[in-house]
Design a protein around this motif. Structure first.
Motif, PDB file in Angstrom:
ATOM      1  N   LEU B 136      27.877 -37.621 -18.777  1.00 27.43           N
ATOM      2  CA  LEU B 136      26.521 -37.748 -19.310  1.00 27.43           C
ATOM      3  C   LEU B 136      25.483 -37.467 -18.224  1.00 27.43           C
ATOM      4  CD1 LEU B 136      26.824 -40.816 -21.739  1.00 27.43           C
ATOM      5  CD2 LEU B 136      26.704 -38.382 -22.306  1.00 27.43           C
ATOM      6  N   VAL B 137      25.770 -37.911 -16.977  1.00 28.46           N
ATOM      7  CA  VAL B 137      24.857 -37.599 -15.872  1.00 28.46           C
ATOM      8  C   VAL B 137      24.839 -36.091 -15.624  1.00 28.46           C
ATOM      9  CG1 VAL B 137      24.420 -37.869 -13.404  1.00 28.46           C
ATOM     10  CG2 VAL B 137      25.100 -39.848 -14.762  1.00 28.46           C
ATOM     11  N   ALA B 138      26.031 -35.463 -15.634  1.00 28.10           N
ATOM     12  CA  ALA B 138      26.108 -34.008 -15.438  1.00 28.10           C
ATOM     13  C   ALA B 138      25.294 -33.296 -16.515  1.00 28.10           C
ATOM     14  CB  ALA B 138      27.568 -33.544 -15.475  1.00 28.10           C
ATOM     15  N   PHE B 139      25.451 -33.759 -17.766  1.00 33.48           N
ATOM     16  CA  PHE B 139      24.679 -33.179 -18.877  1.00 33.48           C
ATOM     17  C   PHE B 139      23.181 -33.338 -18.627  1.00 33.48           C
ATOM     18  CE2 PHE B 139      22.341 -34.249 -22.786  1.00 33.48           C
ATOM     19  CZ  PHE B 139      22.412 -33.031 -23.444  1.00 33.48           C
ATOM     20  N   ALA B 140      22.756 -34.553 -18.277  1.00 29.27           N
ATOM     21  CA  ALA B 140      21.327 -34.839 -18.090  1.00 29.27           C
ATOM     22  C   ALA B 140      20.745 -34.004 -16.955  1.00 29.27           C
ATOM     23  CB  ALA B 140      21.124 -36.323 -17.825  1.00 29.27           C
ATOM     24  N   LYS B 141      21.543 -33.791 -15.892  1.00 32.37           N
ATOM     25  CA  LYS B 141      21.036 -32.982 -14.774  1.00 32.37           C
ATOM     26  C   LYS B 141      20.881 -31.526 -15.180  1.00 32.37           C
ATOM     27  CE  LYS B 141      21.978 -35.431 -10.605  1.00 32.37           C
ATOM     28  NZ  LYS B 141      21.968 -35.113  -9.173  1.00 32.37           N
ATOM     29  N   LEU B 142      21.881 -30.980 -15.877  1.00 28.23           N
ATOM     30  CA  LEU B 142      21.820 -29.571 -16.266  1.00 28.23           C
ATOM     31  C   LEU B 142      20.750 -29.329 -17.329  1.00 28.23           C
ATOM     32  CD1 LEU B 142      25.618 -28.768 -16.296  1.00 28.23           C
ATOM     33  CD2 LEU B 142      23.910 -27.805 -14.764  1.00 28.23           C
ATOM     34  N   GLN B 143      20.534 -30.326 -18.184  1.00 26.79           N
ATOM     35  CA  GLN B 143      19.527 -30.225 -19.240  1.00 26.79           C
ATOM     36  C   GLN B 143      18.136 -30.535 -18.689  1.00 26.79           C
ATOM     37  OE1 GLN B 143      20.655 -29.281 -22.308  1.00 26.79           O
ATOM     38  NE2 GLN B 143      18.602 -29.206 -23.156  1.00 26.79           N
ATOM     39  N   GLU B 144      18.093 -30.868 -17.394  1.00 22.07           N
ATOM     40  CA  GLU B 144      16.855 -31.198 -16.680  1.00 22.07           C
ATOM     41  C   GLU B 144      16.173 -32.445 -17.247  1.00 22.07           C
ATOM     42  OE1 GLU B 144      14.783 -27.498 -16.629  1.00 22.07           O
ATOM     43  OE2 GLU B 144      16.026 -26.705 -15.015  1.00 22.07           O
TER      44      GLU B 144
END
Lengths: 91, 272
Positions: B136-144
């Motif tokens: 979820l952190v990886a998603f949030a970072k890539l989704q800015e």
């Protein structure tokens, strides 16, 4: 299934998984990751078993959550991998 | 209709073979599309045969879950922009980890007993939860949604080490003293924090490698869940994904000229 048989399957499948991936062209890195991610949705099998026991509210809720999440993983994973690969083809 | 365990296990074997052929196919441009279809067919076989298992007595929850999950998965896969693929994979992978945790929790509250089942339950919860929150952190970072740079605080690695040791201690405690639900939830919370803190310091550019690694973790979590349930499909397929995912992670690191340790411990790429 006894523990030793389980362990045997586990260890042999680890070696198989290591040998399976050798050279992968960089364009296929993301689709391969996406495809194996969809395969890891095999948790669905366990989720179906847990959700089908009919063993009380808490178990049903947890089983339901497991089925929903695993199904998203499986359906989304295979469909999106297919979409990515179709895009490469057109080029 | 119900069928014997032998037929179910043979169907799982067929599914496992299709997964192996599928992964093999996905490594070559010519056979990649077919590989994906073979793997999907394997999943279809494994899921359908499981529905015939004698322990399944009610189908309402299952059907509702399959319909809702299938609809969400299909919409995500169709609607996503091609440029947003990496974050979608991260999100899907997080859901896979979440499924392993929910499954392991269901087994735990159903009264899993014995050293191996309880130990495997604890490991499935630990690895699955790290996969869930890390993805979820990886998603949030890539989704800015989160800052793509490195987020951290002094002594973070020490806190991570404490969380890991605490989680392992909780698993050992649950094996020796089953039935302490507070310890079970403590394990979930510690693992959730560990997943967050492990991925927060990693920069956006390294995220694909992290997603590949978390994908490997979700395989291991599925395999651990397989040990809990004594299910060959989960054990074989989970470890297959765990191992092949780790090799893919290494290959991706090499392609980016990075070492896995550098990625994991947040050492910035030189000149990039």
């Amino acid at each position: 299934m006894d523990f030793v048989s389980q362990l045997t399957l586990f260890v042999l499948a680890i070696f198989l998984g290591v040998e399976l991936i050798t050279k992968v062209p960089p364009t296929l890195h993301t689709p391969l990751m996406s495809g194996t991610n969809a395969i890891s949705g095999i948790t669905l099998v366990g989720a179906l078993l847990a959700a089908g026991h009919g063993a009380g509210l808490l178990i049903n809720v947890l089983g339901f959550i497991a089925v929903v999440l695993a199904t998203i993983n499986v359906i989304g994973g295979f469909m999106v991998t297919n979409r990515m690969l179709a895009m490469f083809k057109r080029k | 209709m119900q069928i014997s365990q032998n037929w179910i296990d043979i169907a799982y074997l067929v599914a496992s073979v299709l997964f192996v052929l599928g992964i093999k196919g996905l490594t070559k441009p010519k056979t990649a599309v077919r590989g994906n279809l073979l793997a999907a067919a394997g999943m279809g076989i494994a899921a359908v045969i499981t529905l015939l298992h004698h322990s399944i007595v009610s189908y309402e929850v299952i059907i509702a879950g399959l319909l809702i999950g299938g609809a969400i998965g299909a919409v995500l896969a169709i609607k996503v922009q091609m440029t947003s693929m990496p974050q979608l994979i991260a999100l899907l992978n997080g859901f896979g980890g979440g499924a392993s945790v929910a499954l392991a929790a269901a087994e735990y509250f159903q009264g899993a007993s014995g050293t191996i089942a309880l130990g495997a339950t604890g490991l499935a919860v630990l690895i699955g939860t790290v996969t869930l929150t890390g993805s979820l952190v990886a998603f949030a970072k890539l989704q800015e949604l989160l800052d793509g740079g490195s987020i951290g605080f002094p002594g973070m690695k020490f806190v991570n080490l404490l969380l890991l040791l605490g989680s392992l201690a909780a698993i050992v405690y649950l094996v020796i003293n089953p039935g302490n639900d507070m310890v079970f939830w403590g394990l979930v919370i510690a693992a959730a924090l560990l997943g967050l803190l492990l991925v927060l310091p990693i920069g956006g550019a390294d995220m694909p490698v992290v997603i590949a690694l978390l994908n490997s973790y979700s395989g291991i979590a599925a395999s651990a869940a397989g040990f809990v349930m004594g299910n060959s499909a989960l054990i074989i397929t989970g470890s297959l994904v765990g191992a092949s995912g780790l090799i893919l992670t290494q290959i991706m690191c090499k392609a980016m000229n990075r070492s896995l340790t550098n990625v994991l411990f947040g050492v910035m790429a030189e000149g990039g």
